[in-house]
Design a protein around this motif. Structure first.
Motif, PDB file in Angstrom:
ATOM      1  N   GLU A 426     -23.287  10.232  12.559  1.00  0.00           N
ATOM      2  CA  GLU A 426     -23.739   9.239  11.566  1.00  0.00           C
ATOM      3  C   GLU A 426     -22.619   8.247  11.259  1.00  0.00           C
ATOM      4  O   GLU A 426     -22.846   7.038  11.151  1.00  0.00           O
ATOM      5  CB  GLU A 426     -24.164   9.934  10.264  1.00  0.00           C
ATOM      6  N   HIS A 427     -21.417   8.767  11.115  1.00  0.00           N
ATOM      7  CA  HIS A 427     -20.271   7.909  10.814  1.00  0.00           C
ATOM      8  C   HIS A 427     -19.995   6.941  11.964  1.00  0.00           C
ATOM      9  O   HIS A 427     -19.792   5.737  11.743  1.00  0.00           O
ATOM     10  CB  HIS A 427     -19.043   8.786  10.545  1.00  0.00           C
ATOM     11  N   TYR A 453     -13.686  15.672   7.312  1.00  0.00           N
ATOM     12  CA  TYR A 453     -13.398  15.037   6.021  1.00  0.00           C
ATOM     13  C   TYR A 453     -12.451  13.855   6.214  1.00  0.00           C
ATOM     14  O   TYR A 453     -11.749  13.750   7.226  1.00  0.00           O
ATOM     15  CB  TYR A 453     -12.767  16.036   5.043  1.00  0.00           C
ATOM     16  N   ILE A 454     -12.402  13.006   5.208  1.00  0.00           N
ATOM     17  CA  ILE A 454     -11.510  11.850   5.220  1.00  0.00           C
ATOM     18  C   ILE A 454     -11.190  11.493   3.768  1.00  0.00           C
ATOM     19  O   ILE A 454     -11.961  11.823   2.857  1.00  0.00           O
ATOM     20  CB  ILE A 454     -12.174  10.660   5.954  1.00  0.00           C
ATOM     21  N   SER A 455     -10.038  10.873   3.540  1.00  0.00           N
ATOM     22  CA  SER A 455      -9.678  10.406   2.196  1.00  0.00           C
ATOM     23  C   SER A 455      -9.959   8.913   2.110  1.00  0.00           C
ATOM     24  O   SER A 455      -9.550   8.147   2.988  1.00  0.00           O
ATOM     25  CB  SER A 455      -8.200  10.674   1.904  1.00  0.00           C
ATOM     26  N   ALA A 456     -10.662   8.503   1.051  1.00  0.00           N
ATOM     27  CA  ALA A 456     -11.034   7.099   0.861  1.00  0.00           C
ATOM     28  C   ALA A 456     -10.202   6.503  -0.274  1.00  0.00           C
ATOM     29  O   ALA A 456     -10.165   7.051  -1.380  1.00  0.00           O
ATOM     30  CB  ALA A 456     -12.521   6.984   0.526  1.00  0.00           C
ATOM     31  N   VAL A 457      -9.547   5.384   0.014  1.00  0.00           N
ATOM     32  CA  VAL A 457      -8.701   4.722  -0.979  1.00  0.00           C
ATOM     33  C   VAL A 457      -9.485   3.584  -1.623  1.00  0.00           C
ATOM     34  O   VAL A 457     -10.046   2.736  -0.937  1.00  0.00           O
ATOM     35  CB  VAL A 457      -7.413   4.183  -0.341  1.00  0.00           C
ATOM     36  N   ILE A 458      -9.503   3.590  -2.958  1.00  0.00           N
ATOM     37  CA  ILE A 458     -10.213   2.547  -3.702  1.00  0.00           C
ATOM     38  C   ILE A 458      -9.189   1.534  -4.184  1.00  0.00           C
ATOM     39  O   ILE A 458      -8.308   1.854  -4.989  1.00  0.00           O
ATOM     40  CB  ILE A 458     -10.989   3.134  -4.906  1.00  0.00           C
ATOM     41  N   SER A 459      -9.296   0.327  -3.679  1.00  0.00           N
ATOM     42  CA  SER A 459      -8.376  -0.730  -4.085  1.00  0.00           C
ATOM     43  C   SER A 459      -8.708  -1.195  -5.494  1.00  0.00           C
ATOM     44  O   SER A 459      -9.854  -1.519  -5.803  1.00  0.00           O
ATOM     45  CB  SER A 459      -8.467  -1.909  -3.116  1.00  0.00           C
ATOM     46  N   LEU A 460      -7.688  -1.256  -6.346  1.00  0.00           N
ATOM     47  CA  LEU A 460      -7.827  -1.868  -7.667  1.00  0.00           C
ATOM     48  C   LEU A 460      -7.205  -3.257  -7.662  1.00  0.00           C
ATOM     49  O   LEU A 460      -6.714  -3.735  -8.682  1.00  0.00           O
ATOM     50  CB  LEU A 460      -7.167  -0.981  -8.736  1.00  0.00           C
ATOM     51  N   LEU A 505     -17.120  12.845   6.320  1.00  0.00           N
ATOM     52  CA  LEU A 505     -17.296  11.669   7.188  1.00  0.00           C
ATOM     53  C   LEU A 505     -18.745  11.187   7.193  1.00  0.00           C
ATOM     54  O   LEU A 505     -19.016   9.987   7.146  1.00  0.00           O
ATOM     55  CB  LEU A 505     -16.867  12.009   8.617  1.00  0.00           C
ATOM     56  N   SER A 506     -19.666  12.105   7.216  1.00  0.00           N
ATOM     57  CA  SER A 506     -21.084  11.741   7.292  1.00  0.00           C
ATOM     58  C   SER A 506     -21.561  11.042   6.022  1.00  0.00           C
ATOM     59  O   SER A 506     -22.605  10.382   6.026  1.00  0.00           O
ATOM     60  CB  SER A 506     -21.935  12.990   7.547  1.00  0.00           C
ATOM     61  N   GLN A 507     -20.819  11.169   4.913  1.00  0.00           N
ATOM     62  CA  GLN A 507     -21.207  10.555   3.646  1.00  0.00           C
ATOM     63  C   GLN A 507     -20.370   9.316   3.303  1.00  0.00           C
ATOM     64  O   GLN A 507     -20.590   8.698   2.260  1.00  0.00           O
ATOM     65  CB  GLN A 507     -21.075  11.588   2.514  1.00  0.00           C
TER      66      GLN A 507
END
Length: 669
Positions: A426-427, A453-460, A505-507
């Motif tokens: 899916e990814h 799994y993966i780590s997602a960084v949210i930019s501020l 990853l799939s999400q």
């Protein structure tokens, strides 16, 4: 021509800026203030002193002023900003339609924390009781201040011990986020504080803390109590003590991690909190720890920097640095131990602190940090003194035995990782189908230690945004995402961004779409617009120039395509020599200065906070506020013309040197 002076102060309860008017009354609008001539100034000063005695104001100060079209105007630029409010927040301060801070709400809603533990690290009942008691003690101290029993000088000690500052426009409360780890509950609690006691937003800092810029003094004990409900506090976020221990924002998730440093960061936090010997050090003291060979915590620029490692036998140990720091004298820390067994960690840190506490200067604030002590003693002598102190510590000084480490480790909530394939069809499909998603994934994610799994960084740092600022609504949105998609965890980076550390990853595509709807999907991590910026003269009473507007204008100069062409480039902007934005260790560092009453900016190149730690070199004479974006664009053009294929900015700089880049300053002088 007569000289004129305004007399400004901060109102005691809410910290709002006020001025003395012609009738010797305090007003919160500059237009109603009086510019006193020399004949009336002494009488005005006496009235201000009387107001201090009546417990109405704090810090009355005469300010040089002029009369412009019949109205008073401060001559000093900082005071002009103070008279309006932050230039970067036109919705707040004197320039807003509704001036002043929020009124106190008399009845608070019940705080929605009903679980045995609120955070990723599980506090026990005694720890929660400690935080509640601390809030109650501060309530008594605030009551004594408001009644006049304590004057400002006596109260300041208690105020700072609980993270409460008085800045340009009002009070600022700094909340500790130990080792940058938050749960969804804690993030919602921060949102609750922002909405109920502040102006609906907070600001993440380079010590992985959160700052609220508009609390009332009378509300501050209740805020501490509300934070304590969620296992949060403000202890040792100010003062000459051991500050918040910081670490890698991917700790516990990174693929390259050898040791999860949060366990030892928590041990150091517990050991240092209200430590009887180290509560009043010569100066503030900062510790960072990382458990990866890649330094994402700038450990070499801390008073003590710790690299957790494993030897060939699989035993945990540490490489220790001391005497690093930025500010007026930027210095890369000295390696004082190549290998320290885990059992000796607290004893060795104590030995360093005892040497510093004994010999660190208390007579000169500019020479009080441990880095100056190391420089003056010379590293070899300093190391000898540490080792002597370490050897002679009493036998009953605490060893870090395996059962202690394990007990702390077990109090961290263990993420319930699923067994997944390393590849998600899916990814991969969405990467191919949606180029925008692909850009975001390339810039804003980090490899995870668990397959799938993966780590997602949210930019501020949206284009034109304020680095580190986040609204209460955005906090709630991220808390919801963390709860649903990141095993209830959020991380705060020292680069003023946030991380969802455990996303399947799939999400990831679903998470990205939700972030985009919330306005939190800027794909710029590691790019030029992902700049660190301190609050600068828009908020801070120590600043000599604004910093946030400079970062904003630079970010708006480069569109997404241009930023991707430039590639990885760290740009940091500090508003004064204290270097809260770490400008010394940026690839491009910008320092705001006061030059004859005008904002001026010094630019440095070649800094690095990672394992190749380096302090940047000043490019040349400082430039004016309006010229900064042009100079930065010229620097980037020089880089693009001279880089080798796929060569990063910092690698090009190291290859060609600073001389080639001096051309960027030619049109500014």
């Amino acid at each position: 021509m007569k000289d004129h002076h305004l007399i400004s102060a901060n109102r005691l309860d809410d910290g709002a800026v006020v001025w003395l008017n012609d009738a010797l009354e305090w007003v919160d609008t500059l237009e109603l203030a009086c510019a006193f001539d020399d004949e009336r100034l002494e009488g005005a000063k006496l009235a201000a002193e009387h107001a201090v005695g009546q417990n109405l104001i704090v810090g009355p100060t005469p300010r040089a002023a002029q009369i412009v079209e019949g109205l008073p105007l401060p001559i000093d630029y900082r005071e002009q900003l103070r008279s309006r409010g932050p230039s970067v927040r036109p919705d707040f301060g004197k320039q807003a339609e509704s001036a002043g801070v929020l009124s106190t709400v008399r009845e608070r809603p019940v705080v929605p924390v009903e679980v045995a533990h609120a955070g990723v690290y599980r506090y026990d009942p005694s720890e929660r009781e400690f935080l509640k008691t601390r809030a109650q003690q501060f309530e008594q101290q605030v009551a004594r201040r408001l009644s006049g029993e304590l004057d400002e000088e006596a109260f300041k000690v208690y105020r700072l011990m609980n993270g409460l500052y008085l800045q340009l426009h009002g009070y600022m409360l700094r909340v500790a986020i130990p080792y940058g780890t938050l749960s969804a509950i804690q993030m919602r609690q921060l949102a609750y504080v922002a909405k109920t006691y502040d102006k609906g937003y907070g600001h993440f800092t380079t010590r992985q803390n959160m700052q609220f810029n508009w609390p009332r003094l009378s509300d501050s004990p209740e805020i501490l109590s509300v934070l304590a409900d969620a296992d949060l506090h403000c202890i040792q976020t100010s003062g000459n003590c051991i500050r918040n221990v910081t670490t890698d924002h991917f700790a516990g998730a990174a693929l390259d991690e050898v040791v999860d440093p949060r366990v030892h960061a928590e041990i150091l936090r517990q050991w240092s909190t209200d430590h009887p010997e180290f509560t009043y050090l010569p100066r503030k003291f900062k510790i960072a720890i990382t458990g990866s060979p890649v330094d994402r915590a700038a450990v070499r620029f801390h008073d003590i920097g710790i690299l957790a490692r494993k030897n060939d036998a699989g035993e945990v140990g540490f490489q220790i640095y001391a005497g690093g720091g930025l500010g007026r004298t930027p210095i890369v820390g000295t390696k004082v131990r190549d290998w320290l067994p885990e059992r000796e960690l607290l004893r060795y840190v104590e030995a360093i602190l005892r040497v510093y506490n004994t010999l660190g200067r208390r007579d000169n604030i500019y020479k009080a940090r441990i880095k100056i002590l190391v420089r003056e003693l010379k590293p070899a002598k300093f190391i000898e003194m540490i080792e002597d102190e370490f050897t002679n510590l009493p036998a009953d000084r605490q060893y870090l035995e395996p059962d202690i480490v394990q007990a702390i480790r077990e109090r961290f909530v263990a993420p319930d990782f699923a067994e997944l394939s390393a590849v998600s069809p899916e990814h991969e499909l969405m990467l191919e189908a949606d180029p925008e998603f692909g850009h975001w994934v390339r810039n804003n994610t980090h490899p995870h230690r668990c397959p799938g799994y993966i780590s997602a960084v949210i930019s501020l740092k949206p284009a034109g945004g304020i680095p580190g600022d986040i609204s209460a609504e955005e906090m709630v949105a991220l808390a919801d995402l963390a709860e649903t998609y990141s095993l209830n965890e959020i991380r705060v980076s020292h680069e003023q961004n946030l991380v969802l550390p455990h996303v399947e990853l799939s999400q990831l595509y679903t998470v990205w779409k939700a972030l985009r709807r919330a306005g939190l999907a800027t794909p710029n991590i590691g790019l030029i617009s992902d700049s660190i910026a301190c609050p600068g003269m828009d908020y801070c009473s120590l600043a000599t120039a604004r910093s946030v507007p400079v970062a904003q204008r630079i970010a708006l100069r480069f569109d997404e395509a241009k930023q991707r062409e430039i590639g990885e480039l760290k740009l940091n902007v500090s508003g004064c020599i204290n270097a809260c934005a770490h400008h010394h260790v940026a690839h491009i560092g910008i320092l705001g200065l006061d030059k004859s009453g005008k904002e001026s900016y010094q630019i440095s190149l070649g800094g690095s906070a990672d394992e190749s730690a380096a302090v940047g070199t000043i490019l040349g004479p400082s430039v004016g506020y309006d010229s900064v974006p042009d100079v930065i664009e010229a620097i980037d053009d020089i880089y693009l013309k001279n880089r080798s294929e796929n060569e990063t900015f910092i690698d090009t700089y190291r290859r060609v040197g600073i001389g080639l880049f001096k051309e960027a300053l030619h049109d500014t002088h």
